[in-house]
Every structure is written in C-alpha cells, then in structure tokens.
Design an enzyme around this catalytic site. Structure first.
Site, PDB file in Angstrom:
ATOM      1  N   TYR A  25       0.846  -1.205   0.000  1.00 41.08           N
ATOM      2  CA  TYR A  25       0.000   0.000   0.000  1.00 41.08           C
ATOM      3  C   TYR A  25       0.879   1.252   0.000  1.00 41.08           C
ATOM      4  O   TYR A  25       1.026   1.914   1.041  1.00 41.08           O
ATOM      5  CB  TYR A  25      -0.896   0.010   1.241  1.00 41.08           C
ATOM      6  N   TRP A  29      -3.755   6.189   2.752  1.00 37.51           N
ATOM      7  CA  TRP A  29      -5.119   5.667   2.904  1.00 37.51           C
ATOM      8  C   TRP A  29      -5.813   6.435   4.012  1.00 37.51           C
ATOM      9  O   TRP A  29      -5.184   6.771   5.028  1.00 37.51           O
ATOM     10  CB  TRP A  29      -5.075   4.175   3.259  1.00 37.51           C
ATOM     11  N   SER A  30      -7.108   6.651   3.811  1.00 37.09           N
ATOM     12  CA  SER A  30      -7.848   7.554   4.700  1.00 37.09           C
ATOM     13  C   SER A  30      -7.913   7.082   6.156  1.00 37.09           C
ATOM     14  O   SER A  30      -7.443   7.759   7.067  1.00 37.09           O
ATOM     15  CB  SER A  30      -9.252   7.740   4.140  1.00 37.09           C
ATOM     16  N   ASP A  32      -6.436   4.603   7.575  1.00 38.64           N
ATOM     17  CA  ASP A  32      -5.103   4.274   8.084  1.00 38.64           C
ATOM     18  C   ASP A  32      -4.458   5.515   8.691  1.00 38.64           C
ATOM     19  O   ASP A  32      -3.853   5.472   9.771  1.00 38.64           O
ATOM     20  CB  ASP A  32      -4.193   3.752   6.964  1.00 38.64           C
ATOM     21  N   GLY A 156     -13.765  -0.684   4.766  1.00 31.27           N
ATOM     22  CA  GLY A 156     -12.466  -0.949   5.388  1.00 31.27           C
ATOM     23  C   GLY A 156     -12.256  -2.432   5.645  1.00 31.27           C
ATOM     24  O   GLY A 156     -11.135  -2.897   5.757  1.00 31.27           O
ATOM     25  N   ASP A 158     -12.842  -5.029   3.644  1.00 33.77           N
ATOM     26  CA  ASP A 158     -13.195  -5.273   2.252  1.00 33.77           C
ATOM     27  C   ASP A 158     -13.769  -6.650   1.930  1.00 33.77           C
ATOM     28  O   ASP A 158     -14.736  -6.782   1.210  1.00 33.77           O
ATOM     29  CB  ASP A 158     -11.952  -5.075   1.369  1.00 33.77           C
ATOM     30  N   ARG A 190      -5.525 -13.214   0.429  1.00 31.13           N
ATOM     31  CA  ARG A 190      -6.157 -12.070  -0.230  1.00 31.13           C
ATOM     32  C   ARG A 190      -7.503 -12.474  -0.826  1.00 31.13           C
ATOM     33  O   ARG A 190      -7.827 -13.657  -0.929  1.00 31.13           O
ATOM     34  CB  ARG A 190      -5.236 -11.552  -1.345  1.00 31.13           C
ATOM     35  N   TRP A 336      -9.770 -10.197   6.304  1.00 30.56           N
ATOM     36  CA  TRP A 336     -11.082  -9.746   6.801  1.00 30.56           C
ATOM     37  C   TRP A 336     -12.125 -10.849   6.887  1.00 30.56           C
ATOM     38  O   TRP A 336     -13.298 -10.576   7.047  1.00 30.56           O
ATOM     39  CB  TRP A 336     -11.620  -8.572   5.948  1.00 30.56           C
ATOM     40  N   GLU A 378       0.172  -7.174   9.292  1.00 32.45           N
ATOM     41  CA  GLU A 378      -1.108  -6.561   8.930  1.00 32.45           C
ATOM     42  C   GLU A 378      -2.255  -7.174   9.740  1.00 32.45           C
ATOM     43  O   GLU A 378      -3.155  -6.491  10.199  1.00 32.45           O
ATOM     44  CB  GLU A 378      -1.325  -6.743   7.428  1.00 32.45           C
TER      45      GLU A 378
HETATM   46  C1  2M8 Z   1      -7.079  -2.771   2.479  1.00 34.82           C
HETATM   47  O1  2M8 Z   1      -7.786  -2.240   1.373  1.00 34.82           O
HETATM   48  C2  2M8 Z   1      -7.150  -1.901   0.138  1.00 34.82           C
HETATM   49  C3  2M8 Z   1      -8.192  -1.231  -0.741  1.00 34.82           C
HETATM   50  O2  2M8 Z   1      -8.586  -0.014  -0.146  1.00 34.82           O
HETATM   51  C4  2M8 Z   1      -6.572  -3.094  -0.604  1.00 34.82           C
HETATM   52  O3  2M8 Z   1      -6.851  -4.249  -0.241  1.00 34.82           O
HETATM   53  O4  2M8 Z   1      -5.829  -2.867  -1.569  1.00 34.82           O
HETATM   54  C5  2M8 Z   1      -8.052  -2.778   3.672  1.00 34.82           C
HETATM   55  O5  2M8 Z   1      -7.527  -3.545   4.729  1.00 34.82           O
HETATM   56  C6  2M8 Z   1      -8.355  -1.347   4.125  1.00 34.82           C
HETATM   57  O6  2M8 Z   1      -9.113  -1.338   5.302  1.00 34.82           O
HETATM   58  C7  2M8 Z   1      -7.066  -0.568   4.367  1.00 34.82           C
HETATM   59  O7  2M8 Z   1      -7.381   0.781   4.621  1.00 34.82           O
HETATM   60  C8  2M8 Z   1      -6.111  -0.654   3.173  1.00 34.82           C
HETATM   61  C9  2M8 Z   1      -4.726  -0.060   3.470  1.00 34.82           C
HETATM   62  O8  2M8 Z   1      -4.221  -0.573   4.690  1.00 34.82           O
HETATM   63  O9  2M8 Z   1      -5.910  -2.016   2.785  1.00 34.82           O
END
Ligand code: 2M8
Length: 438
Positions: A25, A29-30, A32, A156, A158, A190, A336, A378
């Site tokens: 990532y 991210w909002s 986060d 969040g 997902d 994933r 999740w 994570e």
């Molecule tokens: C995860 O989400 C992103 C998409 O927004 C992804 O899987 O690419 C989720 O765990 C989300 O809650 C989190 O904000 C983000 C970045 O940690 O990753």
C-alpha cells in the site's frame, strides 16, 4: 516494542503522511492515516496533526475525503487500481480515488488534541470534519437516517463474509486488469479473483457515474455508521473546545444511535442492511460489535453485545477475530474473513474501556501479545497469533503505541523470547535515535 513501533512509523513516513506499508500500500489511505495519527500523537503530536491535515488537504469540494490519496512520486503501476483507473483529482491537484472509508478522523483529531492541546489545530480541522460528515448526510443518507457505503472498500473490511450476499448482485465483468496485491502477499491471504473482478466492476461503474450514483452494492454497515456517530459525539467536544455550539452534533449522535438500534440491531449483534432489498444481512462480523463505541448506546444493548462477544468471539481470550470462528465462512488467514486486526480490536477496546474494564484489559493484552510474537504484521491468526499479510504495517505499530501508553506492557510474556521472535517478525530492532525527537 515502543522503539520498534516508532521505527515502523518513521520508515513508512513519506514527508507529510504515513503509508500503510511500502510494498502493498504505497500511498496514503484515509482511515489508516487516522489510526496512525492516534499512535503518533503519543510520541509526536506534531506529526499526528500533519498527517491529518495532509489527508484533509485532498478533500473534495463536496466534502468527501477520498479513501486513497496517490503519491505522484510512486509509479502508476505500483498499486492497482491506481490514478489512471480512478481519473479523479482533488481541488488540491492530488490524484485520488472517489470512494470513502469509515470516518474515524474526528476521534483521531480529538486524541491528538488530548495528547498536546492545540486549539488552533482544532479550529483548522473542525470545518473539514464537519464537511466530511455533511457529504455522508447529503450523498449517502437513507430515509431510515443511516448512511450507506457503495463499495466493500468503503467498509475498510473489504473481503468480509458480510458482503458475500450483497455482492451477488454485482456482475463480475471481464477481468482486463492485473492485480498487484499478489506480488506482495500470498493468494490465500487475499480476496479471490472473482471478488476482485466485482470490486473493480463496481468501482468502474461508480467512476463512470461521476462518483454520484450508487451501483449494484449499497449497504448500511454497522462499523461505518458507528464511526459516523462517534464522529458526531467527538465533534460536539471539539466544537465546545472551539467555543462553538456542541448541541447539533449531540443531537445527530443521538439520532444515528437510535436509527442503528432500530434498523441494524438483532439478537445480540448489529448487522449490515442491504438498501436495495431493505433486508438485514445477518452475519457474524465483528463489525457488529463496534457500535460499543457509541456513548449513548442503551445499557441493555451494551450487555447483549458483551454477551455475544464472550460467546461467539471468545473475548475473554483477549484476541478478537474479525469474524466469529463458530460461523462456517470463518477463515483464519484470508483477509477480513476471520483473522484478528489491531484496528478492529482497538475500536472494540475503546468501547469497553469505561464500561467493562475487566474485558478491555485482556483485549489490550491480546493486541500486545500478537505483535510481541509476530511483529507489526497486517493481521494475525486469532488462535496461533501467527502473522499474516504485509510486514511493518503502520496502524498495527501506531495503535500498539496507544494501547501501551494507556495500558502498560502487561501482555508481554514475562520471561523468554525476544520481541517479534517469530520468523518475519521485527527483525533487528533498529535504533530510531534522532527521529524520536522530530
Ligand atoms: C485494504 O484495502 C485496500 C483497498 O482499499 C486493498 O486491499 O488494496 C483494507 O484492509 C483497508 O481497510 C485498508 O485501509 C487498506 C490499506 O491498509 O488495505
């Protein structure tokens, strides 16, 4: 542990904000950023204020705070879907997504202020936080008085099994894209390709409507609504601190709490509601426990939620799974769908601290034990505490700083073992030295 947590946050700092993790990532991210600010407030309130103000710097004219703000220095192909997919820019010029995430930012701003009182910061961020709520009221509120999300990414959580049923209404569409997430973590941790195709199809349809029309997925999520309600009760405190009238926020917090109890609560747990069918989507998601955050939740509902947390989420053991292990969809490793996440445990811990300190304490110790054994991963297997997903994950590090600051280090095994001793844990505990003084 504290040094290692700060080291993660320092190495994920990109100048004005903190990325969740380098490989998986690599942008802002909002939600986060809100969790990171809560942890940073414990050692550098200035950095926490900068983090939040930088996120709100990418707020849209309609008040929405995008769920991703892209770093222009990172190549477009480093994350999918990147800026070329979203085709949207904030008034600031930043490329962003057009979705949102749970509004936990007022809480983060308030905790930052508590760590180092700064009314000028509150005055600066308050109108932006109000606009964030206003967007949800204007664009997402149903006649029942609840706010809806239009994509699982907005929850969040997902890949939660709670979305399996509403997602059935979504046409998967042709693939036509290359996933980047599987370069960094293993496929069994994933979402499946089929789920990813649906995520992309939904995001594309929303984009093509000018980020206006909810597509085939529209649900009222208990976590999102709880965050919205807590934002209102926190905005009441911020308003009072700024010499403004807290009453409208208090009324809004009371009304969302009442609407949630009336429409989302059933038999010891809150559930999502599918706006398209009007039906509750009964599931065993730990999102259903997060309304414990609401200060005005009736006592009998609090007691029932605690009963469910004890029976179906093994709360006494101190490790909160994201989905009940007694449900058939539960998975220990897929993201999740069952593993334990520090942010979710932290939200429930917030809701229990004053009401049930006897249960909040093991939860704090469970979070500490998870990162002590596996490092700032994570997420974690709720039974073995084995780490999953990416390493050096920012909110795991940040929220542990907050937990340790309040709870102390109980939960760290008394003897034997090094922090993050499990392979892939902390590695060498680096010295953060000067950075701590920043
Ligand atoms: C995860 O989400 C992103 C998409 O927004 C992804 O899987 O690419 C989720 O765990 C989300 O809650 C989190 O904000 C983000 C970045 O940690 O990753």
């Amino acid at each position: 542990m504290i040094r290692a947590a700060v080291r993660v946050l320092v190495s994920n700092w990109d100048g004005g904000y903190t990325i969740p993790s380098r490989r998986l990532y690599p942008h802002q991210w909002s939600w986060d950023s809100a969790f990171v600010a809560i942890g940073n407030a414990r050692w550098s309130p200035r950095r926490a204020r900068t983090e939040l103000l930088s996120l709100f710097g990418a707020q849209w004219y309609d008040g929405r705070v995008p769920h991703i703000v892209f770093n222009p220095a990172v190549p477009d192909g480093a994350y999918f879907p990147g800026p070329a997919f979203w085709r949207s820019r904030a008034p600031s010029g930043s490329a962003t997504s057009g979705l949102v995430q749970p509004p936990v930012h007022a809480l983060a701003a308030w905790k930052t202020h508590l760590a180092e009182p700064d009314v000028a910061f509150l005055r600066r961020i308050y109108p932006r936080l109000v606009a964030q709520q206003e967007f949800l009221r204007v664009a997402r509120r149903s006649p029942e008085g609840l706010v809806s999300i239009v994509h699982p990414w907005e929850s969040g959580m997902d890949n939660s099994p709670a979305w399996d049923l509403p997602l059935q209404a979504v046409e998967a569409g042709a693939a036509g894209f290359v996933r980047k997430d599987l370069d960094a973590v293993s496929a069994d941790e994933r979402p499946t390709d089929r789920d990813y195709q649906r995520y992309v199809a939904l995001a594309r349809a929303y984009r093509d409507s000018g980020y206006r029309d909810p597509g085939a997925f529209q649900v009222e999520d208990p976590l999102f609504n709880a965050a919205y309600g807590v934002a209102e009760s926190t905005l009441a405190k911020i308003a009072a601190e700024c010499g403004l009238d807290p009453a409208p926020h208090e009324r809004e917090a009371a009304s969302i709490t009442a609407a949630m109890v009336e429409h989302l609560y059933d038999d010891g747990l809150f559930h999502a509601r599918d706006v398209r069918t009007g039906c509750l989507v009964r599931s065993s998601s730990a999102a259903g426990l997060t309304p414990l955050l609401l200060p005005g939740l009736p006592r009998e509902i609090v007691n029932a939620l605690v009963g469910t947390a004890l029976d179906r989420f093994a709360l006494k053991d101190g490790v909160l799974p994201s989905y009940s292990p007694s449900a058939p969809e539960f998975d220990t490793a897929r993201y999740w769908r069952g593993p334990s996440w520090i942010n979710l445990a932290w939200l429930v811990w917030q809701g229990l601290k004053d009401r049930r300190p006897d249960l909040a304490a093991p939860l704090a110790e469970g979070m500490i034990a998870a990162v002590f054994g596996a490092g700032f991963r994570e997420y974690f297997d709720p039974f073995t505490l084995r780490g999953h997903g990416c390493h050096d994950f920012s909110w795991s590090a940040a929220l542990i700083l907050d937990v340790v600051a309040e709870h102390g280090l109980e939960g760290v095994p008394a003897a034997g073992g090094e922090v993050g001793e499990q392979p892939g844990g902390f590695g060498e505990a680096g010295d953060v030295g000067d950075h701590v003084l920043l």
